[in-house]
Motif scaffolding. Structure first.
Motif, PDB file in Angstrom:
ATOM      1  N   LYS A   5       0.839  -1.204   0.000  1.00  0.00           N
ATOM      2  CA  LYS A   5       0.000   0.000   0.000  1.00  0.00           C
ATOM      3  C   LYS A   5       0.876   1.258   0.000  1.00  0.00           C
ATOM      4  O   LYS A   5       0.639   2.216  -0.719  1.00  0.00           O
ATOM      5  CB  LYS A   5      -0.885  -0.028   1.252  1.00  0.00           C
ATOM      6  N   SER A   6       1.925   1.200   0.825  1.00  0.00           N
ATOM      7  CA  SER A   6       2.843   2.325   0.934  1.00  0.00           C
ATOM      8  C   SER A   6       3.590   2.542  -0.389  1.00  0.00           C
ATOM      9  O   SER A   6       3.783   3.673  -0.834  1.00  0.00           O
ATOM     10  CB  SER A   6       3.820   2.016   2.063  1.00  0.00           C
ATOM     11  N   ASP A 142       0.032   2.743   6.561  1.00  0.00           N
ATOM     12  CA  ASP A 142      -0.166   1.400   7.115  1.00  0.00           C
ATOM     13  C   ASP A 142      -0.746   1.417   8.530  1.00  0.00           C
ATOM     14  O   ASP A 142      -1.082   0.382   9.079  1.00  0.00           O
ATOM     15  CB  ASP A 142       1.169   0.633   7.123  1.00  0.00           C
ATOM     16  N   TYR A 176      -9.755   0.553   0.156  1.00  0.00           N
ATOM     17  CA  TYR A 176      -8.381   0.322   0.621  1.00  0.00           C
ATOM     18  C   TYR A 176      -8.096   1.015   1.972  1.00  0.00           C
ATOM     19  O   TYR A 176      -7.073   0.792   2.588  1.00  0.00           O
ATOM     20  CB  TYR A 176      -7.342   0.750  -0.430  1.00  0.00           C
TER      21      TYR A 176
END
Length: 497
Positions: A5-6, A142, A176
């Protein structure tokens, strides 16, 4: 190890940055395009027919046909929409009404349409992406994030859902982010604000909180409860908390207090959301002002605040605005608001690109003696007077004292301190000097012995919250005006201890 995600956040941020650059570099053309689209979409609505939209070809035509209105003046149209009629202010029906507690007109029902809804959601997301693009910081994606907001429970009225704007937006959290988001749905639905904040504290304490967001006065309450419960600074409890997102009020008067509660500095992003539209967000950490959203289905007009109450004040588009002037902002939107006065005053800090700060409310000023003192001026005066001191202010508001028991009239500052000054009159003198420096009318009235310098009245600890609770406005999106032209608010304050 960087999470997926990062890793994905940076290219996405770059993509959004490029899109924003594209429209912010062509502001006048973009606004003209928005204007033409709004008029053509609404030509066959009842409002469009009543105002002869079919013959509007340019901004001059628009000024001639569409007068400036506030909610009261638009109410007859809004009531038809609320009753379930179609094609009144915008084509079809709105998908939501954001219900707000208007100060003068009871509850307001602000329409949100399928065309206007996306910008409410995208602007906040884009603010975070612009921050990522500028700083390269993606550590927070996160962790857990919290947004202190109103209840997401919506009611139905004639086939249209009704609720608080923040509650409506809660239904649009991207997939997300859903796992990262707090508080839980159940907690978010708690009505009583103090019970809700207590539940939020319980839920968040064991978590890795990285983003905290909300109106500063309510986040402050949350931070204080965390500190009471743990005996630690918020930054110690949440070691990875490094981004505070806020809107609704100026953060500066709270900054020192927040840094003390957190125990360190954290980056912040300012947003300018309202039920009527998401107008601007901070796009650069080291620039003053927020980027005006010129490509979001909103057409902006501006009127100099000092001319606003004239019979026929000059209306202008962004093309003609100047930096540092106090303007009343007027909007026309793809939710069906036309030449609508939202009541805010703004000042431009830059015109390349167009950035604004919110300077106050056109109704919230003090001019009991012709001084035209606005919100931004009292906040700046407080900030300057407490800078580099250990004085910490929890909350304050200002009212005129027109009939004092003795002596000349004055401005009365009602202040709740967390950390009191050793000498109240020294602080009052500093605030007064700053105000005189900023506002020539106020300077003249003090020098001309029409007013005496301001006086401070201490409000007991918790007094502001007690007052908000007593009028049923504790929590959510409610905020107390920084200043008012009468004493209605301050008459309701609890007696000092």
């Amino acid at each position: 190890m960087m999470s997926l995600k990062s890793a994905l956040a940076k290219p996405f941020a770059k993509h959004i940055y490029k899109k924003i650059q594209k429209w912010s570099r062509n502001p006048v053309e973009i606004q003209e395009k928005v204007f033409q689209e709004l008029i053509s979409q609404a030509t066959s609505t009842e409002f469009g027919k009543d105002h002869d939209f079919v013959s509007i070809n340019n901004y001059k035509d628009f000024i001639k046909r569409v007068p400036i209105r506030d909610y009261e003046a638009l109410k007859t149209y809004v009531e038809k929409v609320v009753a379930g009629e179609e094609n009144i202010l915008w084509k079809g029906k709105p998908i939501y009404f954001a219900k707000t507690s208007g100060t003068t007109s009871g509850s307001k029902y602000i329409p949100i349409t399928k065309e206007s809804m996306p910008s409410h959601v995208e602007a906040a997301r884009n603010a975070i992406l612009m921050y990522i693009h500028e700083t390269g910081n993606t550590r927070f994606v996160d962790g857990k994030m919290i947004f202190l907001q109103g209840s997401p429970i919506l009611k139905q009225q004639n086939g249209i859902q009704l609720g608080r704007l923040s509650g409506i937006v809660a239904h649009y959290v991207p997939k997300y982010l859903q796992k990262n988001r707090l508080p839980s749905w159940e907690t978010n639905c708690i009505d009583d604000w103090e019970t809700k904040v207590d539940a939020i504290v319980e839920e968040t304490l064991p978590e890795n909180m990285t983003i905290i967001s909300g109106i500063p006065s309510w986040v402050q309450m949350y931070f204080e409860k965390i500190q009471q419960k743990t005996g630690k600074k918020v930054g110690e409890v949440f070691k990875n908390f490094n981004l505070f997102i806020f809107g609704g009020v100026n953060y500066e008067p709270y900054r020192a207090k927040f840094e003390n509660l957190i125990g360190r500095k954290v980056d912040s992003i300012e947003l300018y959301p309202a039920s009527e539209g998401f107008f601007a967000f901070q796009d650069k950490q080291n620039e003053k002002g927020m980027l005006l959203q010129l490509n979001s289905g909103i057409f902006y007009e501006f009127i100099r605040a000092e001319d606003f109450f004239d019979e026929n004040p000059k209306r202008m588009t962004i093309k003609d605005v100047e930096i540092g002037v106090n303007y009343v902002m007027i909007i026309s939107t793809n939710a069906g608001l036309w030449a609508y006065n939202i009541g805010d005053t703004v000042q431009f800090t830059s015109t390349k690109p167009y950035r604004v700060i919110v300077s106050g409310r056109i109704k919230h000023f003090i001019s009991a003696f012709g001084e035209h003192v606005i919100g931004k001026e009292v906040e700046q005066a407080m900030q300057e007077a407490t800078k580099d001191t250990n004085i910490r202010v929890t909350e304050f508001t200002v009212a005129p004292q027109i009939n004092p028991k003795e002596g000349l009239p004055f401005h009365e500052w009602f202040i709740e301190f967390e950390n009191e000054p050793e000498n109240l009159s020294t602080l009052a003198k500093k605030i007064d000097e700053s105000l005189q420096k900023q506002n020539s009318y106020y300077f003249d009235l003090i020098q001309g012995k029409v007013l005496q310098p301001l006086k401070i009245t201490k409000v007991k600890k918790g007094g502001f919250q007690e007052y908000m609770k007593s009028i049923g406005k504790l929590g959510g999106q409610n905020k107390l005006p920084r200043l008012s032209n009468d004493r209605k608010i301050v008459e309701g304050f609890p007696e000092p201890n």
